[in-house]
Design a protein around this motif. Structure first.
Motif, mmCIF file in Angstrom:
data_model
loop_
_atom_site.group_PDB
_atom_site.id
_atom_site.type_symbol
_atom_site.label_atom_id
_atom_site.label_comp_id
_atom_site.label_asym_id
_atom_site.label_seq_id
_atom_site.Cartn_x
_atom_site.Cartn_y
_atom_site.Cartn_z
ATOM 1 N N ALA A 177 0.825 -1.216 0.000
ATOM 2 C CA ALA A 177 0.000 0.000 0.000
ATOM 3 C C ALA A 177 0.855 1.260 0.000
ATOM 4 O O ALA A 177 0.578 2.214 -0.747
ATOM 5 N N VAL A 178 1.911 1.282 0.808
ATOM 6 C CA VAL A 178 2.767 2.461 0.875
ATOM 7 C C VAL A 178 3.641 2.578 -0.367
ATOM 8 O O VAL A 178 3.888 3.685 -0.861
ATOM 9 N N THR A 198 -6.400 11.776 0.667
ATOM 10 C CA THR A 198 -7.477 11.323 1.539
ATOM 11 C C THR A 198 -6.950 10.248 2.477
ATOM 12 O O THR A 198 -5.906 9.638 2.228
ATOM 13 N N GLY A 199 -7.686 10.013 3.552
ATOM 14 C CA GLY A 199 -7.279 9.004 4.520
ATOM 15 C C GLY A 199 -7.606 9.436 5.929
ATOM 16 O O GLY A 199 -7.914 10.605 6.191
ATOM 17 N N THR A 203 -2.579 9.347 9.226
ATOM 18 C CA THR A 203 -2.002 8.394 8.264
ATOM 19 C C THR A 203 -0.812 8.967 7.506
ATOM 20 O O THR A 203 -0.160 8.246 6.750
ATOM 21 N N GLY A 204 -0.532 10.264 7.662
ATOM 22 C CA GLY A 204 0.646 10.843 7.032
ATOM 23 C C GLY A 204 0.352 11.684 5.809
ATOM 24 O O GLY A 204 1.164 11.733 4.883
ATOM 25 N N LYS A 205 -0.785 12.384 5.809
ATOM 26 C CA LYS A 205 -1.132 13.191 4.630
ATOM 27 C C LYS A 205 -0.177 14.372 4.460
ATOM 28 O O LYS A 205 0.182 14.722 3.338
ATOM 29 N N GLU A 206 0.249 14.992 5.572
ATOM 30 C CA GLU A 206 1.213 16.086 5.432
ATOM 31 C C GLU A 206 2.570 15.555 4.963
ATOM 32 O O GLU A 206 3.275 16.214 4.203
ATOM 33 N N LEU A 339 -4.185 7.588 1.510
ATOM 34 C CA LEU A 339 -3.183 7.127 2.471
ATOM 35 C C LEU A 339 -3.796 6.013 3.323
ATOM 36 O O LEU A 339 -4.791 6.233 4.019
ATOM 37 N N PRO A 340 -3.225 4.799 3.282
ATOM 38 C CA PRO A 340 -3.834 3.663 3.982
ATOM 39 C C PRO A 340 -3.675 3.777 5.494
ATOM 40 O O PRO A 340 -2.691 4.343 5.982
#
Length: 469
Positions: A177-178, A198-199, A203-206, A339-340
């Motif tokens: 996924a990553v 999205t996520g 989950t690490g969007k930034e 982002l999973p």
């Protein structure tokens, strides 16, 4: 045309002088003077050294240029037919002109200096002058502008408590996924396309947004993160677009907004679903026209930005409920990257835990706490509703306490650490117990278990067959 552009580029490189700083080559400058000879001298001096140079013969033409282009510095003659430079500058400040202005004058009297300062000039060049004097004045303006913007952005990030400076530029993990997220970012980063991330929260969007910026051709320009949910609704328009002096109660000085502070770089609008309806409308217009209108201004200012948006809400449903504009959603949803959640990233949780332990122990100046196999097994079984942010906070709390807590999550869930597993148990035994535990949780559904574990269905089949044998 390509040959001419390449010639200009090479001329800039060979003419650029380190004495005047690295920012001159990226600057956009407007020269305003009614004398053709002076304009010609300024064009020959500045043209090969800056990115864009425009010239105007009078105040009226200069006003049209300001409406058409963004300029970092305006070099302005004071004595011109029709309207002098100081009066024109004062008028432009009143309707929305933010760039630094350098006044050229042959008369260094005190009254002119006071009027120019009140009008918003930041430097003077006395005629006659040498090219080095002018270049030094421009370099001072650009350094001042750069420091102001960097300071504003850093202060904004601190006030907004921007999420975890540690490792914010890297997407860690080797789960499928990553890897897919990283591959997509690498493909879209060099393009000007807007991106919607999205996520779930944490989950690490930034992190993904910063990766997009770092891999783009804007990497040497500002990256400005904005948490839309953290700005009061009555202040968000001013924060984004800026304001003039006196535009509202408390506006004691004019101020550039975050759009202009990100000029040439990337603007990251996080929690975009939290924007008030009125601001959604203004944002849509800014995206379509690439212009912003500061609060209280009569002028729209051109902006050159890469936009990245993020949300943990389902914007399609927000559109159906009438809480988010459909036209804005279609405008920002050009390229969507999901982002999973951490629970779907398999062994990434182990890699992240090790990395956080090492980095945070250095950052806090505290000895690292060993992560035993039973804790790693518990990590693998836990759902991590707070995702990577929750894991990072757990590691930091562990370092402070000197031990791992016994409970996780808002519900105080006890960590399932299988007490019969000792430190002498082999990694193969831990792996076997973990896979069997996940199979038990999924009711024997091997496809679902492989998804949760981040491994293939064939791997589970092979391992279960070896254990049954």
């Amino acid at each position: 045309m390509k040959v001419a552009a390449e010639t200009v580029r090479k001329l800039r490189e060979t003419t650029a002088d380190p004495e005047f700083g690295p920012w001159l080559a990226q600057a956009s400058i407007l020269v305003v003077d009614d004398e053709p000879g002076m304009r010609n001298f300024l064009v020959r001096t500045l043209g090969p050294r800056c990115k864009r140079l425009e010239e105007a013969a009078d105040a009226e033409e200069a006003s049209r240029k300001l409406d058409e282009f963004h300029f970092d510095v305006v070099i302005l003659d004071n004595i011109m037919p029709g309207k002098n430079g100081v009066d024109w500058l004062a008028e432009q400040r009143a309707i929305g002109f933010f760039a630094d202005a350098i006044l050229m004058t042959a008369y260094a009297d005190l009254d002119t200096a006071i009027q120019a300062l009140r009008a918003g000039a930041v430097d003077f060049v006395l005629k006659p002058f040498r090219s080095n004097q002018l270049l030094n004045a421009v370099a001072r303006c650009l350094d001042r502008l750069r420091l102001q913007r960097e300071n504003y952005i850093l202060n904004y990030e601190l006030k907004a408590n921007s999420d975890h400076i540690l490792l914010r530029d890297k997407l860690i993990g080797e789960s499928p996924a990553v890897r897919q997220v990283r591959d997509t970012i690498a493909r879209v980063a060099p393009l000007p396309t807007s991106v919607l991330l999205t996520g779930q929260s944490g989950t690490g969007k930034e992190v993904a947004a910063r990766s997009l910026h770092t891999l783009s051709d804007r990497a040497d320009k500002p990256f400005v993160p904005v948490n839309c949910a953290a700005i009061p609704p009555d202040m968000i328009e001013s924060e984004l677009f800026g304001h003039l002096k006196g535009a509202f109660t408390g506006a004691e000085t004019m101020r550039e907004g975050l759009f202009m502070h990100a000029q040439g770089g990337t603007l990251f609008l996080d929690e975009i679903g939290e924007l008030p309806p009125a601001t959604q409308s203004k944002l849509l217009r800014a995206l379509e026209d690439r212009r912003v209108r500061p609060v209280g201004s009569e002028r729209e200012i051109p902006v050159d930005l890469r936009f990245v948006f993020a949300t943990n809400a389902e914007l399609e449903k927000e559109v159906q409920r009438g809480r988010f504009r459909a036209d804005l959603y279609f405008r920002i949803n050009v390229m969507q990257i999901h982002l999973p959640p951490l629970k779907d990233r398999g062994d990434d949780v182990q890699e992240l835990a090790t990395l956080f332990m090492r980095k945070l122990s250095q950052q806090l100046g505290m000895p690292p706490v060993p992560i035993p196999d039973k804790m790693r097994a518990a990590f693998a079984r836990y759902d991590w509703p707070g995702n990577v942010r929750e894991l990072r906070n757990l590691i930091e709390r562990t370092l402070i306490l000197g031990r791992f807590p016994e409970r996780l999550g808002l519900d105080g869930r006890t960590l399932e650490m299988t007490p019969e597993i000792s430190g002498e148990t082999s990694l193969a035994d831990v792996e076997r117990r973990h896979i069997l535990a996940v199979l038990k949780e999924t009711g024997g559904n091997r496809d679902e278990a492989s998804r949760r574990l981040g491994i293939s269905r064939k791997t589970i089949d092979r391992k279960v067959a070896s254990w049954d044998g």
